[in-house]
Design a protein around this motif. Sequence first.
Motif, short mmCIF file in Angstrom:
data_model
loop_
_atom_site.label_atom_id
_atom_site.label_comp_id
_atom_site.label_asym_id
_atom_site.label_seq_id
_atom_site.Cartn_x
_atom_site.Cartn_y
_atom_site.Cartn_z
N LEU A 100 0.85 -1.18 0.00
CA LEU A 100 0.00 0.00 0.00
C LEU A 100 0.88 1.23 0.00
CD1 LEU A 100 -2.12 -1.24 2.97
CD2 LEU A 100 -2.61 -1.59 0.57
N VAL A 103 -1.83 7.19 1.56
CA VAL A 103 -2.99 7.15 2.44
C VAL A 103 -3.38 5.71 2.78
CG1 VAL A 103 -5.40 7.80 2.59
CG2 VAL A 103 -3.82 9.26 1.38
N TYR A 104 -3.28 4.82 1.79
CA TYR A 104 -3.71 3.44 2.01
C TYR A 104 -2.80 2.74 3.01
CZ TYR A 104 -6.69 4.29 -1.97
OH TYR A 104 -7.64 4.81 -2.79
N ILE A 107 -4.15 3.74 6.38
CA ILE A 107 -5.38 3.02 6.75
C ILE A 107 -5.05 1.58 7.11
CG2 ILE A 107 -7.68 2.30 6.01
CD1 ILE A 107 -7.67 4.53 3.97
N GLY A 108 -4.21 0.95 6.28
CA GLY A 108 -3.86 -0.45 6.52
C GLY A 108 -3.21 -0.65 7.87
N LEU A 110 -3.49 1.32 10.45
CA LEU A 110 -4.41 1.70 11.53
C LEU A 110 -5.19 0.48 12.03
CD1 LEU A 110 -5.76 4.12 13.08
CD2 LEU A 110 -7.49 4.10 11.32
#
Lengths: 310, 288
Positions: A100, A103-104, A107-108, A110
């Motif tokens: 990723l 941003v991804y 998120i991943g 998190l």
Amino acid sequence: MVIALCVTVALAIMPLVGVPKSWILYIFLFFIYLAMANMWNLLAGYSGLVSLCQPAFLGLAGYAMTIGTWLDIPWWAGMIGGSLIAGLFALLISSAVFRLSGVYFAIGTLVVPEALRMIFFLWRPVGGAMHGAGAGYMIKGIGDLSPHVVYWLSIFVGVGSLFLVKGILRSKLGLGLSAIRDNERAASSSGIDVFRLKLYVFIISAIITGFAGTIYYLYQGYIEPTATFNVRWTMTLLLATVIGGIRTVEGPVVGTVVVVFLYFLLARYAGYSLLIQGIILVGIMLISPQGIVGILRRSKFYDSIVKRMK
Amino acid sequence: MIYGGDIITPILMGIMLGGLYALIALGLSLVFGVMRLINLAHGDFVVMGSYIGYALMRNFGIDPILGLIISIPVMFVLGFFIQKYLMGRAFAIASEIPLIIAFGISLIIQNAHQIIWTPLSRALNTPYSHMSFHIGERQFPVSYLLDFVAGILIMLFLRWFLKRTYLGMAITAASQDKRVAQLMGINTGRVYGYAFAIAMVSAAIAGVFLGMTFPFTPTSGISFLTIAFGTVVIGGLGSMLGTFIGGIILGVVQTIGGYLFGPASQMLLVYIIVLVILAIRPQGLFGK
């Protein structure tokens, strides 16, 4: 350099000369947060990896040490083993999260501590007494461990992490990182193994964050999943790094001072402390994206101090 | 939640719950689609909607759904000004600054809630939200049905708005290519403001239905942000229909997880699916 050494020594002898216990606690927290914020700065600031899974590393290391003490492994061996487990875990998840970008990636990562929290909530590796509502564990066999030792360990990891960051930035790894940050594609076509460099930083940060985590749990004496794999840790690290000045070596130091000082100042009003930190964060970002250090760097007085510290 | 009997009940509940998740995620998806910003404060905006509904209900006895007549304009104006005076400026500095500002706003709202409302858990209790209805032999809370209906309506409205109205088309244009949109005479600064304001309105609506379904606390924003993230990751950032379907999938996965592994681990299956989808298809099932 001399000033930095004097300050460190002065802080180290503080518990021996009868400084109030609450002061010691705040200095202890300062060094723990400093070590973690330094590692986060290395990830987010210098490597472009906005990792939101730092609680996973400190929690896994803390849990490894705690469970170890139940299996008669001494706490100091647990600290080292726990940090290595955190590093191994970073290696394990890297194959998934490194696919990723931007941003991804955030998120991943998190999601990782959230999943771990549930696993540790359900998993009961060793029997015996649970502590607290989150059903955690006490750390065994640290009854005769002096609180001074824990305090000195925190100074060790805090100051050590600062030297580590400086060392990394001067090394080949650091040069590669700044090339990647400026232009990833150009760096990779110049023969820099982008994946490997990022992986090294990810693992190093996991080990040091884990080590600082074990010291924190030695002080706390018990560990439980809800507060451990908590987004609050990430918030503290992010605040300390960003308020101080991301992508600067001094940033986390300045930022952690601000965070811990607000903590101390508003100890009785926990809600207000975070509210004010939020306002400071928004305000500083609009004035100076490089944080407090960015503002300070514009003044000559600050320059002269920094030169003397070096 | 504990489910007795067959697997059909959790699936139906999951679908209805998915409507709520979609409702929560629509604003996040819109802001990402238009400004490429992950609005970390979105969960707290949703909880803010719940608290406004709660304040109106407790102090003036206004039904929370009717209370939207008051809270929607408030949130719209607030959203417009946040975009104009904070985010808009932040975008001009560097691309990662808006993310940090959003995080700061999240901290401010969360702790302001904590100071105003105390950390106690609250709920929007209306006479009808506790009633139940039947599908065949099975019984479901009315609030779940309301969630689903509201989710569909808001999703359809946003789709219609973005495709058919002038402002909506301007927002879409600005999200596709900012510079060309500006050349065509679109004031992108204002368009961004409206987009953020509309996302805030969807958060206000989501907050009310959330409050009727689950109890909420000042820190609930984080867990609902995680759910909204999951929804948007499954469905694809920026697509309204994708977000809605993502919400349904997430709701069903959660309730089936609860049915199979017990209520404590119902979110575990969700997180695993989110991680798997991120690894295989980061742009989401319906993303471009």
